[in-house]
Design an enzyme around this catalytic site. Structure first.
Site: not given
Ligand code: LLP
Length: 420
Positions: A246, A319, A349
């Site tokens: 996150g 995004r 479109c």
């Molecule tokens: N661990 C779990 C259980 C997760 O669900 C996620 C992301 C991560 C780690 C990694 O999160 P990060 O470090 O990348 O923030 N599509 C969205 C982001 C969705 C993230 C979903 N889960 C975007 O483009 O911002």
């Protein structure tokens, strides 16, 4: 090993041309066509190593969240550095293992694991299933019993903490579908004692994505530490505490959180716990290490508004319309001429097919190349064939050169699985 250009990532050379690790994006666009995703191997490696170093005071493992970018070349580069992985489907699990990440370094997350995915993970012998419900733990036990194995399980708890991020990417609030209410966690662990083919070895939480404020992450670590102490007191043989991912990269006007600041925030509450600390960063490893390079097809004015129409579309990078994400857009050639305020849009479109709205840009002509930065995470990974478009090629820059690591799709690729 780290390849070592002077600066890793996207920067302008002395002549003002935008490069990736010193390789001109214009030459990549010429060689691979557009739209094309370009990744800096050196920056992916540097970002991973920064997390690894920032956590070096404690036993730890960085489990890269493969959902951010599961290109096999990216996974192989991380595997070579000893990374672990956080996967969320049988496909990601297989991609991680086939890229050389040992199953003993892989955690499997997700609220909807199928029986087949569970069997696959149990058979491989994962570091942990991050289980999201009591029923899932029973299913893991059943699968392990059938295979004559014992599976390692961590409970994903939902701590009801607001990550202060976009609501679509918040996961740790009690009304979200993720994890088990932290107040029911002790009962769930106790309930698992009667299952003879699972070992409850860990505890995990992940509260959301693109988080710039360390406070909610530190609070999550505190909640996990409290629960871990209670479990250890009750005799559970816990081995890992996983604080999820996150970590934000400073896009969309929000603050970036460096690996070092992040580690300070989450490690403080975990001090003294006899556990291996797992982290699951995705975006912070690959986000800034990727750009979507696209060519301008048309300039156009409508209703007093300027539009720059490019050959990438929302099918390539979802995004901006989906989350209102703001990605920097740079001209690949040295910026010149009178600046302009325009919407940068694709050929699809839908009015939601935009990369930027009312953005101040350098003068742009038909045929120019633009780079949409910070697109290495959740860019290609979330792309689709909408409008029956071929998905973009992907290029990895390494050793002062570039390689097409996924070729552009063709019409034949799109129709291959359809009945005649
Ligand atoms: N661990 C779990 C259980 C997760 O669900 C996620 C992301 C991560 C780690 C990694 O999160 P990060 O470090 O990348 O923030 N599509 C969205 C982001 C969705 C993230 C979903 N889960 C975007 O483009 O911002």
């Amino acid at each position: 090993m780290l390849s070592s250009p002077a600066v890793a990532g996207f920067f302008r050379d002395d002549a003002g041309n935008l490069t990736c690790d010193g390789v001109p994006l214009a030459s990549i666009a010429e060689g691979a066509g557009t739209p094309v995703y370009v990744y800096s191997r050196a920056l992916v490696e540097e970002n991973y190593l920064r997390f690894d170093r920032a956590l070096s005071a404690v036993p730890h493992l960085v489990c890269y969240a493969t959902k951010a970018n599961s290109n096999l070349a990216v996974l192989r580069a991380l595997a070579a550095l000893g990374a672990g992985a956080d996967v969320v489907s049988g496909g990601e699990l297989r991609a991680a293992v086939e890229s050389g990440i040992p199953p003993g370094r892989i955690v499997f997350s997700g609220v909807g694991k199928t029986d087949e995915e569970i069997r696959f993970g149990v058979g491989l012998g994962l570091l942990a299933f991050n289980a999201e419900s009591r029923r899932e733990i029973e299913k893991i036990d059943e699968a392990a019993a059938a295979l004559g194995k014992t599976a390692r399980v961590a409970l994903r708890v939902n701590p009801d903490i607001d990550p202060r991020s976009h609501p679509y990417i918040s996961t740790g609030l009690k009304h979200n579908k993720f994890g088990i209410d932290i107040h029911e966690a002790l009962d769930s662990y106790e309930g698992a004692r009667r299952l003879s083919h699972v070992r409850m070895t860990g505890i995990q939480a992940h509260i959301g994505s693109q988080i710039g404020d360390p406070a909610p992450l530190a609070e999550t670590a505190r909640e996990l530490a409290l629960l871990a102490s209670q479990l250890l007191e009750r005799g559970f043989a816990l081995e890992t505490l996983d604080v999820g991912g996150g970590i934000g990269i400073g896009e969309s006007g929000s603050a970036a959180l460096s690996p070092e600041e992040y580690a300070r925030a989450v490690l403080a509450p975990l001090h003294g716990l006899p556990l291996t600390i797992l982290v699951e960063p995705g975006r912070a490893i690959v986000g800034a290490a990727g750009a979507l390079v696209t060519r301008v097809l048309y300039r156009k004015a409508n209703g007093g508004k300027e539009f720059v129409i490019v050959d990438a579309g929302m099918n390539d990078l979802l995004r901006p319309p989906l989350y209102g994400a703001i990605h920097p857009i740079e001209s690949v050639a040295p910026p010149t001429g009178r600046p302009l305020v325009a919407d940068v849009v694709g050929p699809i479109c839908e009015t939601s097919d935009f990369f930027a709205r009312d953005r101040a840009l350098p003068e742009i002509q038909e045929g120019d190349l633009l780079a949409i930065l910070d697109s290495g995470a959740y860019g290609f990974a979330m792309s689709s064939n909408y409008n029956f478009r071929n998905r973009a090629a992907e290029v990895l820059v390494q050793s002062n050169g570039f390689e097409i690591v996924r070729r552009r799709e063709t019409f034949e690729d799109l129709v291959r699985l359809e009945r005649e």
